[in-house]
Structure formats: structure tokens, C-alpha cells
Design an enzyme around this catalytic site. Sequence first.
Site, PDB file in Angstrom:
ATOM      1  N   ASP A  29      -3.979  -1.567   3.855  1.00 55.64           N
ATOM      2  CA  ASP A  29      -2.587  -1.638   4.329  1.00 55.64           C
ATOM      3  C   ASP A  29      -2.418  -2.643   5.466  1.00 55.64           C
ATOM      4  OD1 ASP A  29       0.068  -1.001   4.418  1.00 55.64           O
ATOM      5  OD2 ASP A  29      -0.203   0.897   5.471  1.00 55.64           O
ATOM      6  N   ASN A  77       4.705   0.822  -6.188  1.00 58.54           N
ATOM      7  CA  ASN A  77       4.776  -0.578  -5.730  1.00 58.54           C
ATOM      8  C   ASN A  77       5.586  -1.496  -6.639  1.00 58.54           C
ATOM      9  OD1 ASN A  77       1.450  -0.640  -4.201  1.00 58.54           O
ATOM     10  ND2 ASN A  77       3.440  -0.268  -3.254  1.00 58.54           N
ATOM     11  N   ARG A 197      -7.796   4.240   6.465  1.00 55.92           N
ATOM     12  CA  ARG A 197      -6.495   3.580   6.369  1.00 55.92           C
ATOM     13  C   ARG A 197      -6.292   2.741   7.619  1.00 55.92           C
ATOM     14  NH1 ARG A 197      -0.758   5.419   3.876  1.00 55.92           N
ATOM     15  NH2 ARG A 197       0.120   3.329   3.935  1.00 55.92           N
TER      16      ARG A 197
END
Length: 251
Positions: A29, A77, A197
Site C-alpha cells: 500500500d 480495485n 501493511r
Amino acid sequence: MGLFDSKKSHQAGQVDMSRLPRHIAIIMDGNGRWAKQRGLPRTAGHKVGAEVFRKIATYCKELGVEYLTVYAFSTENWKRPADEVSTIMGLLKQYMLEAIESMERDQIRLKFFGDMSAISPELQEMVERTNAISREIDGFQANICLNYGGRDELLRAARAFAADCVAGERSADALTEAEFGEYLFSAGIPDPELIIRPSGEVRLSNFLLWQCAYSEFYFCDTLWPDFNERTLDEAIIDYQKRDRRFGGVKK
Ligand code: FPP
């Protein structure tokens, strides 16, 4: 960064090579923000992000991590602008083209988790080819989540299991966690011990919902295009300090 630099990186850190996670999963990300900070289009962030994936996969293999799973494109997405979607698909195509040539030599298995029916026939054909090559290889495995959603994965598994019950091949009453796991994209692969993440976001975003039951989470502010071998070392070192009890008590 080449092999020499990577080796230097883990020698300089305190990664305990005898207690490595077998499986690391990463939500890649922060590509868009990285590009925006530089006045570049979001697609520039994804291009660098794909390079970082190559670098981190190489590093995981060198360290002795057995599986790396990355979130490349979620079932949600598709809502992104068309040029961004086509750039990501183009990067995946480029990577698969390279992989088809090199995975046998490098002993890297490649697997795709997700609903492949929605991707282009050309990409589907490449996925088939990388799957076929992977079956002939042993060793490190990279899993790329493409048109993947954790809930979608669970629904598919439930549907497939129900169909097998109707066909008399399975019994609902006898279903175990291990048996249900055989219906998931991750069948045969151990659950990730560590899920990372980057980019400062602290959520799972529909990633590996079944497999994360006992995973350790590591969040950091680094944006994915800035993520490197040192950042991975830091995540592994942090993971190695944790006391994993799996619901039991401390010994
Ligand atoms: C999330 O960052 C990233 C994605 C949705 C795409 C990730 C895809 C790649 C890195 C390319 C994949 C290619 C290979 C070879 C694996 P974001 O765009 O949501 O970032 P933001 O939150 O800063 O906007």
C-alpha cells in the site's frame, strides 16, 4: 539492490535466521501517495511498487522464507480509473513474461490467488503457463493476489464444498478446518505467520480473512515504493519479539 547488498542487510540486522516466518504476506500500500508527493501520476507509484515486489521476493527467497503472498489487485480495485487498472494489469503481464523465462532457472514458483475469470484471456493464459511451470519446481513460492477478495474466497469455498456434499463426496457434519482449507486458494500452504501493511493504514481490507486467524500484524508508515530489505528486516525482528500463544497461556 543486488544479492550482495541484501546479504549485507540481514547480516547488519538482528534477524534470527533460525526463527524465520515460513510465510509472509504483504499489502503493498501507498503507491498512489508516494507518486502524489512527487507530483507524478499514481501509475508511477505502481511501477516502482512492482520493482519493490521483485526486490522483496528475491530477498525473502535469499533469507529462506518459503512463501510470500502479496495483494496486487482486489475485487474492489476495478473501481479505480481505467488507466490505473490497465497499468497494474500491464505490470503483472510484464512480470509474468519475465517469470515464464526465469522461474525455472531461479527456482521460484508463482501462484495467483483470485477470480481469474475477470482478467483478460491473455493474462489468463499466462497464469496457466506459470502454474504449469510451478508444478515442475520446488522451493520458494510467491503468491500474487489478483482480483482477490477474502470474502469472495470464502464464498467460493463454501459453494464448492456444498456442491461436493450434494455429490456425496463430502459430509457437512464431518467438515474440519483443515478440510475447508483445501477449498481455498491457499490450499496446501501454511497460514502466514506475519502480515505486513505499510503506508500507515491499519486495516486488513479483505485480505486473507481465513488465513490470518493467528497471524502477527506489522504496520509501518513507510510507503510501499520506499519499502526495502531493511524495512522487511525490521518487520521480521519485531515479529520475532512477539510471544505467540495461539490462545494458550505463557509457558
Ligand atoms: C495500493 O496502493 C496498491 C495497489 C492497489 C496496486 C499494487 C500493485 C502493484 C505494486 C503492481 C503489481 C505488480 C506485480 C509485479 C506484483 P494505493 O494505490 O492504494 O496507494 P494509496 O493508498 O497511496 O493511494
